[in-house]
Structure formats: C-alpha cells, structure tokens
Design a protein around this motif. Structure first.
Motif: not given
Lengths: 188, 188
Positions: B31-53
């Motif tokens: 949620a933090d990352v998505a907020a900074v980039v101004a995208i949604t959490k779901g979209n962020l997960h499209y680009h990076f499956n998990n925290k490790e990646s």
DNA sequence: GTCTATATGCAGATAGAC
DNA sequence: GTCTATCTGCATATAGAC
C-alpha cells in the motif's frame, strides 16, 4: 506480591527476551510468547497490556544483568585494559549466538531506530549502560579524549558483530577482536 | 519493452528503494509503494508478484549505482588511499541521512539477517559489491592481509553508521570518520 | 495495464465467563 | 488469574471487470 504471580511474570519476560533476540522485536508476536510460556494470548495481555511494556520489562532485565556484570568485571580486574579485554572476551564467548542472531543490543536498537522513537528510547538504555563504564576505563588509563575512545571501541565492536552476523562468519568476528585488542595495546 | 511500461517499473522500484531505506523492508507495505507511485495495490501486484521480487529489483538498482560509483572513483583517484578516503567522504556527504535512517546497506542487511535467509542472500550482494574493491585498494598499497584490512575498514564504517543512527548523533559519525582516516594514514 | 472487490491470514487488543 | 470468544485493522495476495 504473590510468589506465583511474580514467577509467571519472570517466565514471560525471559521468553520475550529470547524471542526478541532470536526473531527480532517486530517479528515476535504475543502468540509466540504465549506459546513458549504455555499460556493463552488473553492471559499474556493481562500481564502486559502491550508490546512496549513487554520491551520495557525485557530491557530492564537486561540492564540489571549488564550492571551486575560490570561490577563483577571491576572486581575481577584492577587493570582497565584487562577490563576492556574482558569485554572483547564476551564477544568470543558468545560467538555462536553473535553469528546467528547478531548483538542483542545492536540488532534491537537498529531494528527500532528507523521509526519507532518511543521504543528506541527504551532500548538505547542498553548502550547507555555500557558507555560510561567504557569511558571510565579510558579515563583511568589517563588517555585523552576518553569519551571518543569509548565510542570508537563500541563502534568497532558493533561493526564486527553486524558484519559477522550478516555473513554468518565466525572468522570475521575473531579477526576483528584481534584487531581491536591490538588497538587497545597500542594505546599509551 | 514498451517505453511506458519500463517507466512505471522504474518509478515503482525507486519508490520501494526510498521506502525500504526510510521505513525498513518489513515496515514497508504494498500500500505504501502504491501510494507513492499513485497506482493501486492490485496494479502493483501485476508488476511485482511479491515483496521478494521487489527487493530483488531494488538491490539490482542499488548494485548498478554502486558499481558505477566505484568505476568513477577509480578514474578520479589514482592513489588507493585517496579512493578509500573518498569512501569515507561519502559517509560525510550523507551524514544527515545516515543519522536519520542508518546505512542503506547495513540497516537492510541487519533487518533481514535474523530469519529471512532468502532475502538476506539478496541484500548481502550490496556488501559483496564493495568488499573486493576495498580489498583491491589495500592490495595496491602492498599491505599484508589486505582482505582482513578491507573487512576491518568496512566493519568500522558500519559500526559508526549504526551508532550515529541509534543516537541520532552526527558528532559520533564525524569523529569516527576522523579516527578511521587516521587509521588509514597510519598504514605503511 | 489498471482498476474494484475480495479472500485469507495474522497481528494487537478487549470483553466477559469461570 | 486464566480462559474462550471476538473485534478491529492491516498485511499479502488473487479474481475478474473494464
């Protein structure tokens, strides 16, 4: 002040102490502590309202141990340099734990330093317990800038603990202890 | 390889890089990352499956920066001691950030070292990028035990960063840099 | 690609019976 | 004091419409 009540409190603090060291403060949950002590989460919350009070109790326990240890070292060695070397000996005695879990002080303080100011203020007391003692040893040696020397000594020890932990490398720790001891010997 | 797709990926990695440094890896959420980039959490997960990646991408970005920096320093200074002093200068240049957030390498590695082995293996690459370069400088100086010297240098730097961070104390950092530089000068 | 909506799990914390 | 049950919130992660 019932004896049994005191005993369970001690067991909780001891369990939390181990878990904080081995898992880290944030990774440790109330469920973890309760499991070790073999009570329920609800009961644990009766004894400690929140994590901060648990941390406080753990730090106080560690502080008592540190202070007792320093008194012991003072009695055991009359030479300040011997006392400082005794500090290094502690790192060697606990080398297995240091490699696996890092320095109990350093890793905890590092973990809390980034954002959790209230908690950091508690854990920093651990360093505060060592620093004046270290400075006193350099003072007794009539070394100039004894405070700066104490800080350097502690910095080097923390750096060694951090690196040997990250690399899981005992040799790194051992070599650093040698170098730090040489530094001590090089002082007037 | 669409330009726009690459750009958002870079923005995500840059945001994660900052958040990992300032909040810590575990405290940073999608949620933090998505907020900074101004995208949604779901979209962020499209680009990076998990925290490790995400961590992997951040570390790779940092690694590229470090390698470029070392090449630059090599070109800028012909004297190995000057190069090592340039490393110390970096600590001074970033003293405000070091005091607030600690060393980007050291704090991340320390955070991951306790339990998260897979993640530690990724973040440790940051140290691995510096260590051979440091050792090479001591080798060029024809100093014996150059590997041990490199480790000692890095240990001291990490210790200084840790302590100045925990105490929010710039003076601690400055003094340690002076002492480390004196140590460098004392070498043959 | 980006969104909304949601599943799932676990954390810290509270209420109330015994 | 100790338990069970539950609340609330937030985390990672997924499903499916657009």
């Amino acid at each position: 002040m019932k004896a049994k009540g005191e005993k369970i409190r001690e067991r909780i603090v001891e369990a939390a102490n181990q878990l904080i060291y081995k898992k880290g403060f944030n990774a440790m949950s109330f469920a973890d502590v309760a499991a070790v002590v073999a009570i329920t989460k609800g009961n644990l919350h009766y004894h400690f309202n929140n994590k901060e009070s648990l941390l406080q109790a753990v730090v106080e326990m560690r502080l008592a141990a540190i202070r007792q240890q320093l008194i012991l070292w003072d009695a055991e060695f009359s030479e300040p340099k011997q006392r400082l070397k005794r500090f290094l000996q502690m790192l060697l005695n606990e080398q297995n734990e240091l490699v696996r879990y890092g320095c109990p002080m350093g890793s905890l303080n590092m973990e809390l330093a980034k954002q959790q100011t209230d908690l950091l203020n508690i854990s920093r007391e651990l360093f505060d317990a060592y620093l004046p003692w270290l400075e006193r040893q350099f003072l007794l040696l009539k070394i100039k800038q004894s405070e700066q020397k104490a800080r350097h000594f502690l910095s080097m020890a923390q750096g060694a603990a951090l690196m040997c932990h990250v690399y899981h490398d005992q040799a790194w720790l051992l070599q650093e202890c040698v170098v730090i001891e040489q530094w001590l010997d090089s002082l007037p």
